[in-house]
Design a protein around this motif. Sequence first.
Motif, PDB file in Angstrom:
ATOM      1  N   UNK A   3       0.667  -1.262   0.033  1.00 18.98           N
ATOM      2  CA  UNK A   3       0.095  -0.008  -0.057  1.00 18.98           C
ATOM      3  C   UNK A   3       0.973   1.155   0.094  1.00 18.98           C
ATOM      4  N   UNK A   4       2.117   1.353   0.973  1.00 17.01           N
ATOM      5  CA  UNK A   4       2.701   2.452   0.814  1.00 17.01           C
ATOM      6  C   UNK A   4       3.190   2.887  -0.544  1.00 17.01           C
ATOM      7  N   UNK A   5       3.770   1.907  -1.238  1.00 20.40           N
ATOM      8  CA  UNK A   5       4.292   2.094  -2.669  1.00 20.40           C
ATOM      9  C   UNK A   5       3.277   2.168  -3.811  1.00 20.40           C
ATOM     10  N   UNK A   6       2.132   2.105  -3.244  1.00 20.89           N
ATOM     11  CA  UNK A   6       0.910   2.406  -4.254  1.00 20.89           C
ATOM     12  C   UNK A   6       0.853   1.125  -5.341  1.00 20.89           C
ATOM     13  N   UNK A   7       0.858  -0.013  -4.761  1.00 25.60           N
ATOM     14  CA  UNK A   7       0.777  -1.184  -5.674  1.00 25.60           C
ATOM     15  C   UNK A   7      -0.146  -1.844  -5.377  1.00 25.60           C
TER      16      UNK A   7
END
Length: 527
Positions: A471-475
């Motif tokens: 989630x933090x990497x937007x994946x």
Amino acid sequence: MRWSGQELTTEQAGALPGLARLNNLVRSVRTPEFAGITFHEILAKSALNRVPGQSAMPFGWTINPYRGCSHACAYCLSPETLILMADGRQKPLWEVRVGDAIMGTETVGAYRRYVQTTVLASWDTRKRGYRVTLADGTELVASGDHRFLTERGWKYVTRAMRGDGQRPYLTDNNKLMGFGLVGPAIDRKLSIAGAAVKSAALLQVVSVEDLETTMDMIDITTGTGDFIANGVISHNCFARNTHTYLDLDAGKDFDNEIIVKVNVAEVLRKELARPAWERNAVALGTNTDPYQRAEGRYRLMPGVIAALADSGTPLSILTKGTLIRRDLDLLVEASTLVPVDLALSIAIYDDELQSAVEPGTPSTAARLATVTAIRERGLRCSVFMMPILPFLTDTRAHLDDALRQAKAAGASDVMYTALHLRPGVRDWFMQWLARDHPDLVPRYHELYGRSAYAPKGYRQWLALRIKPLIRAHGLEHGIEDPVTGGVRSRALARPVPAVPAFPGQPEPGPRLLIAGELPPELHPTLF
């Protein structure tokens, strides 16, 4: 594709009776760039394969343009080798027949035990011979590619005949597992079914002698993947019997006789045109990689892609290969007509580890570059981080760096699952682990001692670690994919009590409730 000047006559090709009987063999072809391999071009009767209803796969249909594998190993023994039968007698290997009940082994709980199994296939070949002599006087004559079970896992008779020799092989004082053949053992029946594999026999390797001659040898496939040869546990080739469906030899033919469905696109178009076809999603790459090396010559995928798109059938492609870049124009065009779901399998982001675990595959950098090329053409592209290796690639640092690289390459989203040790893959992986990371062997036996799957506790722990990073990497990309139906990466930001660190991993898990991971069955080829 047609290879000019390389066509063989029926006699040269080996006169394969199954193909000839079905009257669908077009021709057999050899070419210098695939030394030792014969491609048998056939006219397939069908292209679409229906996934059994009881399967856990999140798709219902697949297409496999190729059959056979040019990377399979050859495991062979002298015909005089004594094989332990299920009734306790021992027969020379040349007397053993398909269907015979013999003894093999399997892991039951914490112990490997002797169990009854069945001979599924048998074949003759000729290989350079090596004599392995043990401390109790037992001798075994085998090919250099044959494997025996030692106290440190499966080991080949010799180092690799070609390349850098990176495989576990027998050395002096390795102890083989079994009971040996010297003394009274060969004079009476042996009743050992259910017994644990333990022995006080002196089975240390004294010498491995090159006999410097090519000789007749035999190998068999069994239900357990092994058998008892001259009183020690011997590996066989698993899954080769799948090549017998057209009367092909289960041994050398599986390695060297590759079936190519040259008319797969034409047959597919007819099947897709049937009124009964409901335009269900079709997955490619679920059994054999559609962009394996031979595809560079046969070019079957462009016709398959066009047929699916023209019929309004959604498609997904999973590959480790970079050859998919050749077909990007066609895939872009197809995406204007139907949903197209593309994915690159990229599991390991440490170059040295990737080279050791996935020899012969494109590098991580090459596959990430392929992701970028796909995204630059406006197509979505998932990255399958499969498998995540316990205690090797599941550290927070490795996962964070992997996701950073996937994001930088332009990946649309990431799917993941923990290592799944299937039969055959398990043997290979545990050999590699014993050689390169012997300290992890006890931990892996604890994790995978009772199942091919990592235990639920580990998978929950892994989910708690990786989902916030995804989630933090937007994946993340929602829970379900519209083409394959596969579970996508997604975390629900709802606080829950802290989860203790998984044994062997000191870092505490994050405080998040996590949606389910992708089922392991979705990724058919782990290595």
